[in-house]
Design a protein around this motif. Structure first.
Motif, PDB file in Angstrom:
ATOM      1  N   ALA A   6      -8.528  10.265  15.348  1.00 47.15           N
ATOM      2  CA  ALA A   6      -9.520   9.296  15.813  1.00 47.15           C
ATOM      3  C   ALA A   6      -9.414   7.979  15.040  1.00 47.15           C
ATOM      4  CB  ALA A   6     -10.929   9.888  15.652  1.00 47.15           C
ATOM      5  N   ALA A   7      -9.125   8.076  13.748  1.00 50.12           N
ATOM      6  CA  ALA A   7      -9.147   6.866  12.909  1.00 50.12           C
ATOM      7  C   ALA A   7      -7.874   6.025  13.061  1.00 50.12           C
ATOM      8  CB  ALA A   7      -9.341   7.264  11.448  1.00 50.12           C
ATOM      9  N   ILE A   8      -6.723   6.673  13.185  1.00 52.94           N
ATOM     10  CA  ILE A   8      -5.456   5.921  13.227  1.00 52.94           C
ATOM     11  C   ILE A   8      -5.412   4.932  14.409  1.00 52.94           C
ATOM     12  CG2 ILE A   8      -2.950   6.144  13.592  1.00 52.94           C
ATOM     13  CD1 ILE A   8      -3.057   8.652  11.784  1.00 52.94           C
ATOM     14  N   PRO A   9      -5.730   5.363  15.638  1.00 51.24           N
ATOM     15  CA  PRO A   9      -5.689   4.383  16.744  1.00 51.24           C
ATOM     16  C   PRO A   9      -6.669   3.229  16.520  1.00 51.24           C
ATOM     17  CG  PRO A   9      -5.895   6.609  17.608  1.00 51.24           C
ATOM     18  CD  PRO A   9      -6.092   6.691  16.128  1.00 51.24           C
ATOM     19  N   ALA A  10      -7.815   3.546  15.896  1.00 56.03           N
ATOM     20  CA  ALA A  10      -8.822   2.508  15.664  1.00 56.03           C
ATOM     21  C   ALA A  10      -8.304   1.465  14.686  1.00 56.03           C
ATOM     22  CB  ALA A  10     -10.100   3.150  15.130  1.00 56.03           C
ATOM     23  N   VAL A  11      -7.729   1.947  13.600  1.00 60.37           N
ATOM     24  CA  VAL A  11      -7.229   1.018  12.578  1.00 60.37           C
ATOM     25  C   VAL A  11      -6.038   0.226  13.140  1.00 60.37           C
ATOM     26  CG1 VAL A  11      -6.139   0.889  10.307  1.00 60.37           C
ATOM     27  CG2 VAL A  11      -8.088   2.406  10.665  1.00 60.37           C
ATOM     28  N   LEU A  12      -5.151   0.930  13.839  1.00 59.56           N
ATOM     29  CA  LEU A  12      -3.986   0.231  14.406  1.00 59.56           C
ATOM     30  C   LEU A  12      -4.417  -0.795  15.440  1.00 59.56           C
ATOM     31  CD1 LEU A  12      -1.282   3.060  14.789  1.00 59.56           C
ATOM     32  CD2 LEU A  12      -1.434   1.264  13.054  1.00 59.56           C
ATOM     33  N   ALA A  13      -5.390  -0.429  16.271  1.00 56.95           N
ATOM     34  CA  ALA A  13      -5.865  -1.366  17.297  1.00 56.95           C
ATOM     35  C   ALA A  13      -6.506  -2.587  16.634  1.00 56.95           C
ATOM     36  CB  ALA A  13      -6.869  -0.671  18.211  1.00 56.95           C
ATOM     37  N   THR A  14      -7.221  -2.354  15.544  1.00 58.91           N
ATOM     38  CA  THR A  14      -7.848  -3.466  14.815  1.00 58.91           C
ATOM     39  C   THR A  14      -6.778  -4.384  14.242  1.00 58.91           C
ATOM     40  OG1 THR A  14      -9.601  -1.928  14.200  1.00 58.91           O
ATOM     41  CG2 THR A  14      -9.556  -4.023  13.026  1.00 58.91           C
TER      42      THR A  14
END
Lengths: 302, 263
Positions: free
Chosen positions: B132-140
């Motif tokens: 859940a966190a990796i896509p969020a950080v990468l998208a940011t």
């Protein structure tokens, strides 16, 4: 193999499993019967180390629950009552994920083996969500066996399956029994339990009884032998009743129904008596109560 | 480690087939990137900025680099508002993904077979959290990179560019963003322990966005200024909050609790 001693699980004030003491040797198919809410699923969860006991001990495949949980999970396969799949993923991908989680040495080989065994190989690329209930159940069975577990827990494996799929699953259970695996089968299908299980345990929060289906029948109803005669009457039944090992003998139409503990030993003498009395014996057979009768009687008495 | 990787890849394969999740992951960073770029495009060559610059909060005017004109300073002020809005991305995406990945497993009854494997609770939690966190950080980060590239092209004055993309942005994106993502994931894990519907879990988890909105409107109203010190302090508070929430999530994310209470 499975061995439990005084296994108890409480959820707050509710006792789900009470003082379960049981020993299931390796290679046995053990039927675990009980009404809804009896604690069967809780027992399976305890024995697969998904939940911990309130008291008591259990060993599965030599590993103790509570201390060797990872080894237990590695050595058992579980078909849960409602076995969800990853519906958006293909059947093959579903199994590959589990092969990886179970640390299977040849994941692709095992995935192919079980997809072929259960007749799903041609549909391997289809999303699991497009499968019928029977196909999903077969896929879930494949998932439970991918890592070649010593002990397999099957919770209602044929529930809601059509007769053909249920037959296929039952045959498959017999196949894996031949491989020497211990099978712990929770089922409501008493005919299925009768056909598949070496021994049966009737459970309702605590274990009511454990034995082979044949002995359970004898234990609950006694063993009954039916002598079909050309003509039967009360006088003939009274002669049979006079034998010391006969518990009961009564005429019904042209038959005499005899209750006794050991028909294999005593039937010849009864036959000699009847022949000597001039009764024409047409044929002799054992009256088999269905396992359902046995089960209902046991649960009712509990 | 292999099992964590398996869980992450499984989660992505499953969750990103959900159109709503995919929409959130793709659309939100797109909007948050497009808005500040659109502002920069709109403000290019705008003559009237000098007059409105007097409307900026006094502390911001003092904070603005001396070599920038009043109009340029106003651009920095306006665009910096969206630095805060950008922080919605690392909060909303994990909340959406983990709501569907954890509650989704409950609703499809795939959680129990998963828990019956030799995977440890920690591996499962880490796998699901990272998924859940990796896509969020990468998208940011990707959104920020696009914004930075756009700003570089659109702003000829590199002193203005440096003022717009100063250390505050970098701290916010690379320090606060990941910490917020961790917080959102852990909140979702905890919320998921009490609800059965992914949409309900997501809606409750979205509460984490509220402080960001408070910060946005607070700065816009001139109540406070988000400077480096405040961002660093926020980072420090988030580290402590994250540790508390990780502890609580791990305590809650136990096999027995999941199976017997997650109903």
């Amino acid at each position: 193999m499975i061995k439990t001693e005084g296994l108890t699980k409480k959820f707050g004030p509710i006792t789900a499993v009470e003082d379960l003491t049981l020993e299931i040797p390796a290679g046995e198919v053990f039927g675990f019967l009980g009404p809804n809410g009896a604690g069967k699923t809780t027992t399976v969860r305890l024995l697969t180390s998904l939940i911990g006991p309130t008291s008591g001990t259990a060993r599965v495949n030599g590993y103790a629950i509570g201390t060797d949980d990872t080894n237990i999970r590695r050595s058992v396969g579980v078909l849960t009552e409602t076995p969800g799949m990853y519906d958006n993923l293909s059947a093959e991908r579903n199994l590959q994920i589990y092969a990886s989680l179970y640390e299977v040495k040849d994941p692709q080989g095992q995935v192919e083996k079980y997809l072929r065994m259960l007749g799903l190989w041609e549909r391997r690329s289809d999303p699991a969500g497009t499968f019928s209930k029977g196909m999903k159940q077969k896929l879930a069975i494949a998932r439970a066996l991918l890592h070649e577990p010593h002990t397999v827990f099957l919770d209602e494996p044929t529930s809601a399956l059509d007769p053909e799929s249920a037959h296929l699953v039952r045959d498959f259970i017999l196949e894996i029994k031949k491989e020497g695996r211990t099978i712990f089968l929770c089922t409501h299908n008493l005919d299925e339990a009768d056909r598949l299980c070496d021994r049966i345990g009737v459970f309702k929060t605590h274990l009511l009884v454990v034995d082979t289906p044949t002995r359970l029948r004898a234990q609950v109803f006694g063993r009954k032998v039916v002598f079909h005669l050309q003509k039967a009457d009360e006088a003939l039944a009274a002669q049979v009743r006079a034998l010391k090992y006969v518990k009961e003998a009564r005429p019904i139409d042209n038959k005499i129904l005899v209750t006794l503990d050991d028909p294999e030993t005593h039937n010849p003498e009864i036959i000699r008596l009847l022949v000597g009395s001039g009764a024409g014996i047409q044929f002799v057979g054992e009256l088999r109560h269905s396992l359902e009768d046995v089960y209902l009687q046991l649960v009712k008495n509990s | 480690m292999d099992k964590i990787k398996t869980i992450i890849l499984k989660e992505w394969a499953e969750v990103f087939k959900n159109r709503f999740v995919l929409f959130t992951v793709a659309f939100l960073p797109l909007i948050m990137t497009a808005i500040p770029i659109a502002i920069l495009v709109t403000l290019r060559g705008e003559a009237g900025l000098e007059s409105v610059s007097s409307e900026m909060p006094a502390q911001f005017t003092a904070f603005c680099p001396a070599d920038l004109s009043g109009g340029e300073c106003f651009q920095v002020y306006l665009v910096s508002q969206f630095m805060i809005m950008f922080m919605i991305v690392p909060l909303a995406i994990p909340a959406t993904i983990s709501s569907y990945s954890i509650v989704g497993e409950k609703t499809t009854h795939s959680l129990e077979p998963l828990l019956a494997t030799p995977i440890t609770t920690a591996e499962l939690l880490v796998g699901k959290s990272l998924a859940a966190a990796i896509p969020a950080v990468l998208a940011t980060w990707l959104g920020f990179a696009v914004f930075a590239a756009g700003a570089w092209i659109l702003i000829p004055n590199k002193a203005l560019f440096a003022a717009i993309l100063d250390l505050r942005w970098l701290l916010a994106i690379f320090l606060v963003g990941p910490l917020m993502a961790i917080m959102a994931v852990n909140l979702s894990v905890m919320v998921s322990s009490r609800v059965n519907d992914p949409r309900v879990a997501e809606q409750i988890s979205m509460v984490v966005i509220l402080p960001v909105l408070v910060a946005f409107f607070g700065q816009l109203a001139g109540l406070f200024l988000i400077n480096r010190q405040l961002i660093l302090a926020t980072g420090g508070v988030l580290i402590v909050l994250d540790m508390i929430m990780v502890y609580l999530a791990v305590r809650l994310f136990q096999r027995e609790t999941i199976l017997t209470r997650w109903k």
